[in-house]
Motif scaffolding. Structure first.
Motif, short mmCIF file in Angstrom:
data_model
loop_
_atom_site.label_atom_id
_atom_site.label_comp_id
_atom_site.label_asym_id
_atom_site.label_seq_id
_atom_site.Cartn_x
_atom_site.Cartn_y
_atom_site.Cartn_z
N THR A 125 12.11 1.28 3.91
CA THR A 125 12.61 1.02 5.26
C THR A 125 13.27 -0.34 5.34
O THR A 125 12.92 -1.25 4.57
CB THR A 125 11.46 1.08 6.27
OG1 THR A 125 11.91 0.63 7.56
CG2 THR A 125 10.30 0.20 5.85
N ASP A 126 14.19 -0.50 6.28
CA ASP A 126 14.79 -1.82 6.49
C ASP A 126 13.81 -2.79 7.14
O ASP A 126 14.05 -4.01 7.15
CB ASP A 126 16.06 -1.71 7.33
CG ASP A 126 15.85 -1.09 8.70
OD1 ASP A 126 14.73 -0.64 9.01
OD2 ASP A 126 16.83 -1.03 9.49
N ILE A 176 15.15 2.74 -5.49
CA ILE A 176 14.59 2.51 -4.15
C ILE A 176 15.72 2.58 -3.14
O ILE A 176 16.84 2.12 -3.42
CB ILE A 176 13.91 1.13 -4.05
CG1 ILE A 176 12.72 1.03 -5.02
CG2 ILE A 176 13.45 0.83 -2.62
CD1 ILE A 176 12.12 -0.36 -5.09
N SER A 177 15.44 3.14 -1.97
CA SER A 177 16.39 3.03 -0.85
C SER A 177 15.65 2.52 0.37
O SER A 177 14.52 2.92 0.64
CB SER A 177 17.07 4.37 -0.56
OG SER A 177 16.12 5.37 -0.25
N ASN A 178 16.30 1.62 1.08
CA ASN A 178 15.78 1.10 2.35
C ASN A 178 16.71 1.56 3.45
O ASN A 178 17.88 1.19 3.48
CB ASN A 178 15.71 -0.43 2.32
CG ASN A 178 14.79 -0.95 1.25
OD1 ASN A 178 15.17 -1.01 0.08
ND2 ASN A 178 13.58 -1.31 1.61
N CYS A 179 16.18 2.40 4.35
CA CYS A 179 17.01 3.03 5.36
C CYS A 179 16.75 2.46 6.74
O CYS A 179 15.65 1.98 7.04
CB CYS A 179 16.76 4.54 5.37
SG CYS A 179 17.96 5.48 6.35
N SER A 180 17.76 2.56 7.58
CA SER A 180 17.62 2.16 8.98
C SER A 180 16.92 3.26 9.78
O SER A 180 16.52 4.30 9.23
CB SER A 180 19.00 1.85 9.57
OG SER A 180 19.86 2.96 9.46
N ASN A 181 16.76 3.06 11.08
CA ASN A 181 16.02 4.01 11.92
C ASN A 181 16.70 5.38 11.97
O ASN A 181 17.89 5.48 12.23
CB ASN A 181 15.91 3.47 13.34
CG ASN A 181 14.89 2.35 13.46
OD1 ASN A 181 14.99 1.34 12.76
ND2 ASN A 181 13.91 2.53 14.32
N THR A 240 18.38 -0.87 -6.07
CA THR A 240 18.03 -0.62 -4.68
C THR A 240 19.31 -0.38 -3.90
O THR A 240 20.32 -1.09 -4.10
CB THR A 240 17.27 -1.82 -4.08
OG1 THR A 240 16.02 -1.97 -4.74
CG2 THR A 240 17.03 -1.63 -2.58
N TYR A 241 19.27 0.60 -3.00
CA TYR A 241 20.43 0.92 -2.16
C TYR A 241 19.99 0.91 -0.70
O TYR A 241 18.98 1.52 -0.35
CB TYR A 241 20.99 2.30 -2.52
CG TYR A 241 21.54 2.40 -3.91
CD1 TYR A 241 22.88 2.15 -4.16
CD2 TYR A 241 20.71 2.74 -4.98
CE1 TYR A 241 23.40 2.24 -5.46
CE2 TYR A 241 21.21 2.82 -6.27
CZ TYR A 241 22.54 2.58 -6.51
OH TYR A 241 23.04 2.66 -7.79
N LEU A 242 20.76 0.24 0.15
CA LEU A 242 20.51 0.28 1.58
C LEU A 242 21.31 1.41 2.21
O LEU A 242 22.49 1.59 1.90
CB LEU A 242 20.88 -1.06 2.23
CG LEU A 242 19.73 -2.06 2.36
CD1 LEU A 242 19.16 -2.42 1.01
CD2 LEU A 242 20.18 -3.31 3.11
N ILE A 243 20.64 2.17 3.09
CA ILE A 243 21.25 3.33 3.73
C ILE A 243 21.40 3.07 5.22
O ILE A 243 20.41 2.86 5.92
CB ILE A 243 20.41 4.60 3.51
CG1 ILE A 243 20.20 4.87 2.02
CG2 ILE A 243 21.06 5.80 4.19
CD1 ILE A 243 19.26 6.02 1.73
N GLY A 244 22.63 3.10 5.70
CA GLY A 244 22.89 2.91 7.11
C GLY A 244 24.24 3.48 7.48
O GLY A 244 25.09 3.70 6.61
N ALA A 245 24.45 3.72 8.77
CA ALA A 245 25.69 4.35 9.24
C ALA A 245 26.35 3.57 10.36
O ALA A 245 27.05 4.14 11.20
CB ALA A 245 25.40 5.78 9.68
#
Length: 336
Positions: A125-126, A176-181, A240-245
């Motif tokens: 998570t972010d 690892i991925s850290n995603c937004s809400n 690590t990849y951050l996931i957001g839109a």
């Protein structure tokens, strides 16, 4: 046939990922889920029995996890680790389940994939990065320092550190991925967006913490799923990849949008006691994911995705209705 073990695959985000796998790959899926209150058998009712097997069990149970991972013998078999306790308010009342599931469960899983040399993708998570000031132009990146502020985010940060340590020390093939809400179908009514949607659908007033100024970076759960699959298939081991839109909205903006969608006055809001230690703002920079893996969201328009989500909850009151009164009673007892 390729096999994917999805921990927490009956939960909100995990079940969406299971459906995404079925639609976009030929993999067979093993779902390991404890089936706590936040999971839903209904979310998996329509999956084909010859491609999905549900195992009811705890990710922190070594015998269960070792047995399932041992069966992943194909070169492209993998584990995608969604299982987590994830509700901040619950972590403030009782942190112990968060430590057990998020830290111990991740350790148990890491030992299993290490023993059997199985590819792992870990969902984070972010919130591990803490928060940003409301007027700060910065966003979280893969190099942002960890600064968790709740028992939930601290346990997720601990799990991330374990994954990196096992990757470096033991050669575990992990990303690892850290995603937004996330928002979308099948999310439990205790969470912010479904709570407000279901309040409005029942003719009640939505509830907003504090002044509603806190900002979250919203992403449709379908976009989260497509990003995870892209990382699983093409991501660099150890990365690590951050996931957001790019879906930054204040809580107040989200609630007013829900009210508009149901032709209600935007002023029909109750402002309630704020959450302890409430993070101000989250914002994701997903440049690495987009440039390295070519990922793009299918739901770039938050308002359109929110409208779809409101329609889904309007059509599925039989699913969320039985839990609604209990959730609202618990919030009311805390003045929220």
């Amino acid at each position: 046939m390729r096999q994917i073990l999805v921990t927490g695959g009956a939960g909100f985000i995990g079940s969406n990922f299971v459906h995404h796998l079925l639609q976009h790959t030929d993999a067979s899926v093993i779902v390991l889920d404890k089936l706590t209150y936040a999971a839903s058998r209904a979310a998996l009712e329509e999956v084909p029995a010859d491609r999905v097997r549900l195992v009811v069990g705890d990710v922190a149970e070594e015998a269960v996890v070792q047995g399932l991972v041992a069966g992943l013998t194909g070169p492209d078999d993998a584990v995608v680790h969604f299982a987590a306790e994830s509700h901040n308010d619950n972590s403030l009342r009782d942190p112990s389940p968060f430590v057990t599931t998020n830290i111990v469960g991740t350790f148990v899983l890491l030992e299993a994939v290490r023993r059997h040399d199985v590819r792992l993708h870990h969902i984070s998570t972010d919130e591990v990065y803490g928060d940003l000031e409301l007027d700060d132009p910065a966003k979280f990146t893969e190099s942002t320092a960890y600064r968790p502020s709740s028992p939930y985010s601290a346990t997720k940060a601990g799990a991330d550190h374990l994954v990196r340590a096992w990757q470096r020390s033991f050669g575990v093939r992990a990303t690892i991925s850290n995603c937004s809400n996330n928002y979308g179908p099948w999310q439990h009514v205790e969470k912010f967006i479904p709570r407000q949607i279901t309040n409005v659908l029942r003719g009640d007033r939505p509830k907003v913490y504090g002044a509603g100024a806190n900002v979250r970076d919203w992403i449709h759960t379908g976009d989260h799923s497509s990003a995870v699959l892209a990382i699983l298939e093409h991501g660099t081991i150890g990365a690590t990849y951050l996931i957001g839109a790019d879906g930054e909205r204040s809580n107040l903006e989200v609630v007013r949008a829900i009210l508009r969608l149901r032709d209600r006055s935007e002023d029909e809001i109750d402002f309630v006691t704020d959450r302890a230690g409430h993070d101000l703002r989250y914002a994701i920079d997903a440049t690495r994911l987009r440039t390295e893996l070519g990922w793009e969201p299918a739901y770039p328009d938050f308002d359109a995705g929110l409208a779809d989500t409101v329609r889904w909850y309007a059509e599925h009151e039989g699913w969320w209705g039985p839990a609604k009164d209990g959730v609202e009673s618990a919030y009311a007892a805390r003045g929220q």
